[in-house]
Design an enzyme around this catalytic site. Structure first.
Site, PDB file in Angstrom:
ATOM      1  N   ASP A  34       1.164  -1.000  -0.412  1.00  0.00           N
ATOM      2  CA  ASP A  34       0.678  -0.064   0.074  1.00  0.00           C
ATOM      3  C   ASP A  34       0.980   1.200  -0.116  1.00  0.00           C
ATOM      4  O   ASP A  34       1.808   1.140   0.501  1.00  0.00           O
ATOM      5  CB  ASP A  34      -0.854  -0.377   1.663  1.00  0.00           C
ATOM      6  CG  ASP A  34      -1.749   0.908   1.195  1.00  0.00           C
ATOM      7  OD1 ASP A  34      -3.199   0.221   0.971  1.00  0.00           O
ATOM      8  OD2 ASP A  34      -2.090   1.987   0.985  1.00  0.00           O
ATOM      9  N   LYS A  46     -12.829   0.669 -14.792  1.00  0.00           N
ATOM     10  CA  LYS A  46     -12.866  -0.767 -13.897  1.00  0.00           C
ATOM     11  C   LYS A  46     -12.924  -1.978 -14.925  1.00  0.00           C
ATOM     12  O   LYS A  46     -13.350  -3.111 -14.595  1.00  0.00           O
ATOM     13  CB  LYS A  46     -14.067  -0.245 -12.616  1.00  0.00           C
ATOM     14  CG  LYS A  46     -13.185   0.416 -11.637  1.00  0.00           C
ATOM     15  CD  LYS A  46     -12.278  -0.318 -10.764  1.00  0.00           C
ATOM     16  CE  LYS A  46     -11.936   0.161  -9.297  1.00  0.00           C
ATOM     17  NZ  LYS A  46     -10.863  -0.643  -9.139  1.00  0.00           N
ATOM     18  N   ASP A 100       4.263   2.314  -4.170  1.00  0.00           N
ATOM     19  CA  ASP A 100       3.336   3.262  -5.144  1.00  0.00           C
ATOM     20  C   ASP A 100       3.224   1.833  -6.182  1.00  0.00           C
ATOM     21  O   ASP A 100       4.475   1.295  -6.486  1.00  0.00           O
ATOM     22  CB  ASP A 100       3.249   4.088  -6.034  1.00  0.00           C
ATOM     23  CG  ASP A 100       3.096   5.050  -6.423  1.00  0.00           C
ATOM     24  OD1 ASP A 100       1.832   4.117  -7.158  1.00  0.00           O
ATOM     25  OD2 ASP A 100       2.693   6.233  -6.567  1.00  0.00           O
ATOM     26  N   TYR A 119     -12.133   6.283 -13.231  1.00  0.00           N
ATOM     27  CA  TYR A 119     -13.174   5.067 -12.383  1.00  0.00           C
ATOM     28  C   TYR A 119     -14.007   3.685 -13.572  1.00  0.00           C
ATOM     29  O   TYR A 119     -13.147   3.307 -13.674  1.00  0.00           O
ATOM     30  CB  TYR A 119     -13.494   5.267 -11.125  1.00  0.00           C
ATOM     31  CG  TYR A 119     -14.251   4.632 -10.172  1.00  0.00           C
ATOM     32  CD1 TYR A 119     -12.792   4.320  -8.996  1.00  0.00           C
ATOM     33  CD2 TYR A 119     -15.495   3.884 -10.574  1.00  0.00           C
ATOM     34  CE1 TYR A 119     -13.171   3.560  -8.465  1.00  0.00           C
ATOM     35  CE2 TYR A 119     -15.030   2.939  -9.317  1.00  0.00           C
ATOM     36  CZ  TYR A 119     -14.450   2.266  -7.864  1.00  0.00           C
ATOM     37  OH  TYR A 119     -14.195   1.851  -7.270  1.00  0.00           O
TER      38      TYR A 119
HETATM   39  N1  LIG Z   1     -15.758   1.425  -0.808  1.00  0.00           N
HETATM   40  C1  LIG Z   1     -17.114   1.125  -1.914  1.00  0.00           C
HETATM   41  O1  LIG Z   1     -17.790   1.632  -1.696  1.00  0.00           O
HETATM   42  C2  LIG Z   1     -16.190   0.441  -2.544  1.00  0.00           C
HETATM   43  C3  LIG Z   1     -17.421   0.210  -4.231  1.00  0.00           C
HETATM   44  C4  LIG Z   1     -16.951  -0.476  -5.397  1.00  0.00           C
HETATM   45  C5  LIG Z   1     -15.385  -0.685  -5.533  1.00  0.00           C
HETATM   46  N2  LIG Z   1     -14.383  -0.508  -5.037  1.00  0.00           N
HETATM   47  C6  LIG Z   1     -13.512  -1.447  -4.898  1.00  0.00           C
HETATM   48  O2  LIG Z   1     -12.746  -1.957  -4.029  1.00  0.00           O
HETATM   49  C7  LIG Z   1     -11.377  -2.111  -3.552  1.00  0.00           C
HETATM   50  C8  LIG Z   1     -11.562  -1.534  -2.324  1.00  0.00           C
HETATM   51  O3  LIG Z   1     -11.467  -0.408  -1.964  1.00  0.00           O
HETATM   52  P1  LIG Z   1     -11.726   0.383  -0.454  1.00  0.00           P
HETATM   53  O4  LIG Z   1     -13.353   0.734  -0.543  1.00  0.00           O
HETATM   54  O5  LIG Z   1     -11.307  -0.877   0.265  1.00  0.00           O
HETATM   55  O6  LIG Z   1     -11.133   1.802  -0.180  1.00  0.00           O
HETATM   56  P2  LIG Z   1      -9.772   2.192   0.218  1.00  0.00           P
HETATM   57  O7  LIG Z   1      -9.770   3.671  -0.154  1.00  0.00           O
HETATM   58  O8  LIG Z   1     -10.219   1.776   1.735  1.00  0.00           O
HETATM   59  O9  LIG Z   1      -8.402   1.281   0.118  1.00  0.00           O
HETATM   60  C9  LIG Z   1      -8.111   0.944  -1.365  1.00  0.00           C
HETATM   61  C10 LIG Z   1      -6.258   1.274  -0.637  1.00  0.00           C
HETATM   62  O10 LIG Z   1      -5.879   1.210  -2.122  1.00  0.00           O
HETATM   63  C11 LIG Z   1      -4.442   2.156  -1.651  1.00  0.00           C
HETATM   64  N3  LIG Z   1      -4.020   2.749  -2.870  1.00  0.00           N
HETATM   65  C12 LIG Z   1      -4.435   3.867  -3.658  1.00  0.00           C
HETATM   66  N4  LIG Z   1      -3.530   4.177  -4.748  1.00  0.00           N
HETATM   67  C13 LIG Z   1      -2.883   3.584  -4.609  1.00  0.00           C
HETATM   68  C14 LIG Z   1      -1.063   3.326  -4.946  1.00  0.00           C
HETATM   69  N5  LIG Z   1      -0.862   3.803  -6.106  1.00  0.00           N
HETATM   70  N6  LIG Z   1      -0.186   2.128  -4.481  1.00  0.00           N
HETATM   71  C15 LIG Z   1      -0.358   1.777  -3.278  1.00  0.00           C
HETATM   72  N7  LIG Z   1      -1.870   1.684  -2.699  1.00  0.00           N
HETATM   73  C16 LIG Z   1      -2.508   2.568  -3.213  1.00  0.00           C
HETATM   74  C17 LIG Z   1      -5.074   3.000  -0.444  1.00  0.00           C
HETATM   75  O11 LIG Z   1      -4.157   3.793   0.720  1.00  0.00           O
HETATM   76  C18 LIG Z   1      -5.548   2.259   0.497  1.00  0.00           C
HETATM   77  O12 LIG Z   1      -5.558   1.707   1.136  1.00  0.00           O
HETATM   78  C19 LIG Z   1     -11.088  -0.248  -4.717  1.00  0.00           C
HETATM   79  O13 LIG Z   1     -10.394  -1.189  -5.883  1.00  0.00           O
HETATM   80  C20 LIG Z   1     -11.938   0.167  -5.033  1.00  0.00           C
HETATM   81  O14 LIG Z   1     -12.820   0.818  -6.141  1.00  0.00           O
HETATM   82  C21 LIG Z   1     -15.143   0.218  -3.623  1.00  0.00           C
END
Ligand SMILES: NC(=O)c1ccc[n+]([C@@H]2O[C@H](COP(=O)([O-])OP(=O)(O)OC[C@H]3O[C@@H](n4cnc5c(N)ncnc54)[C@H](O)[C@@H]3O)[C@@H](O)[C@H]2O)c1
Length: 250
Positions: free
Chosen positions: A37, A158, A58, A154
């Site tokens: 992360d 996706k 990253d 996005y």
């Molecule tokens: N939460 C929702 O409502 C939701 C809905 C649909 C899809 N998603 C998808 O589910 C997945 C998890 O989402 P979440 O809700 O746990 O979000 P979150 O923001 O809590 O977690 C995402 C993590 O990705 C990390 N990240 C971002 N950019 C990065 C990079 N360049 N390098 C390394 N790490 C990086 C962030 O630091 C974060 O810890 C994501 O792919 C998101 O698009 C989430």
């Protein structure tokens, strides 16, 4: 015997939200986990310290991904699973393709899609050495239809995740490597921190979901661990909706 004993997993986005839950649950099931992360390591990660390796990096930096994967494979003797969970949804900046700042477009595509190319490219050779493996990539129900309040970078990223996963599934089936996608519905996580400032928005979202609530990190982790596990041994090249029935509505 624990379901993931002797297994090694790479989990991206493991600094919080769904990724952290998945890493914890894999460790609880007996796996050892490389957590990647861009955020600093969470203060508390359950399990024995030797069961996880946390790398702050990253994912858009291919060399950093390659180095982290190599470090985990050296430490744990190989890699069996990849959970591509990291993603960003930049409310406000991510908008219609007709007006988006193209630097934002490129960055969102790099984080949400190209990062999964980096991890797949470096993890798959490790899986081949183990004689098989499984991958789960996180997409979003958001890519399944248009939105009057568009987040086109996005959405496109996706949708690309689905295409990439299906293609990898076909390319790698002969190597015993499976590739599937999870479509989370709206879920509680740091990504939806806006709901803390506006609880009415959380309630309205929950009310629109047939099962009457938003998703949790545990819901997504349960689905992810199922798809990684041997219980899903005949499942590849597909997508699993984990959205409380939202997409089934007319
Ligand atoms: N939460 C929702 O409502 C939701 C809905 C649909 C899809 N998603 C998808 O589910 C997945 C998890 O989402 P979440 O809700 O746990 O979000 P979150 O923001 O809590 O977690 C995402 C993590 O990705 C990390 N990240 C971002 N950019 C990065 C990079 N360049 N390098 C390394 N790490 C990086 C962030 O630091 C974060 O810890 C994501 O792919 C998101 O698009 C989430």
């Amino acid at each position: 015997m624990r379901e993931f004993a002797d297994k090694v997993a790479v989990v991206t986005g493991a600094g919080g939200g769904m990724g952290l839950q998945i890493a914890r649950d894999l460790v609880a099931g007996g796996a050892r986990v490389l957590m990647i992360d861009v955020k600093p390591r969470p203060e508390v990660i359950d399990g024995e310290a030797e069961d996880y390796l946390y790398v702050e990096a990253d994912l858009t930096d291919e060399a950093a991904v390659a180095a982290a994967v190599e470090q985990a494979a050296d430490r744990y003797g190989g890699i069996d699973y990849l959970a591509n969970v990291a993603g960003v949804l930049w409310f406000g900046q991510d908008r219609s393709a007709l007006e988006i700042d193209l630097d934002v477009w490129d960055r969102v595509l790099a984080i949400n899609l190209k990062s999964m190319v980096h991890t797949s490219k470096h993890v798959v050779p490790q899986m081949k050495r183990r004689g098989g493996g499984a991958m789960v990539h996180f997409s979003s129900t958001q890519c399944l239809r248009g939105d009057p309040a568009p987040q086109d970078a996005y959405q496109a990223a996706k949708a690309g995740v689905v295409a990439l996963s299906r293609s990898l599934a076909i390319q790698l089936a002969g190597d015993g490597i499976r590739s599937n996608v999870i479509f989370p519905g709206p879920s509680e996580s740091p990504m939806q921190a806006r709901w803390d400032e506006n609880p009415a928005q959380r309630q309205a979202t929950a009310a629109a979901i047939p099962l009457g609530r938003v998703g949790s990190a545990e819901d997504m982790s349960n689905a992810c661990l199922f798809l990684l596990s041997d219980r899903a041994a005949f499942i590849t090249g597909t997508e699993l909706l984990v959205d409380g029935g939202l997409q089934a509505l007319p």
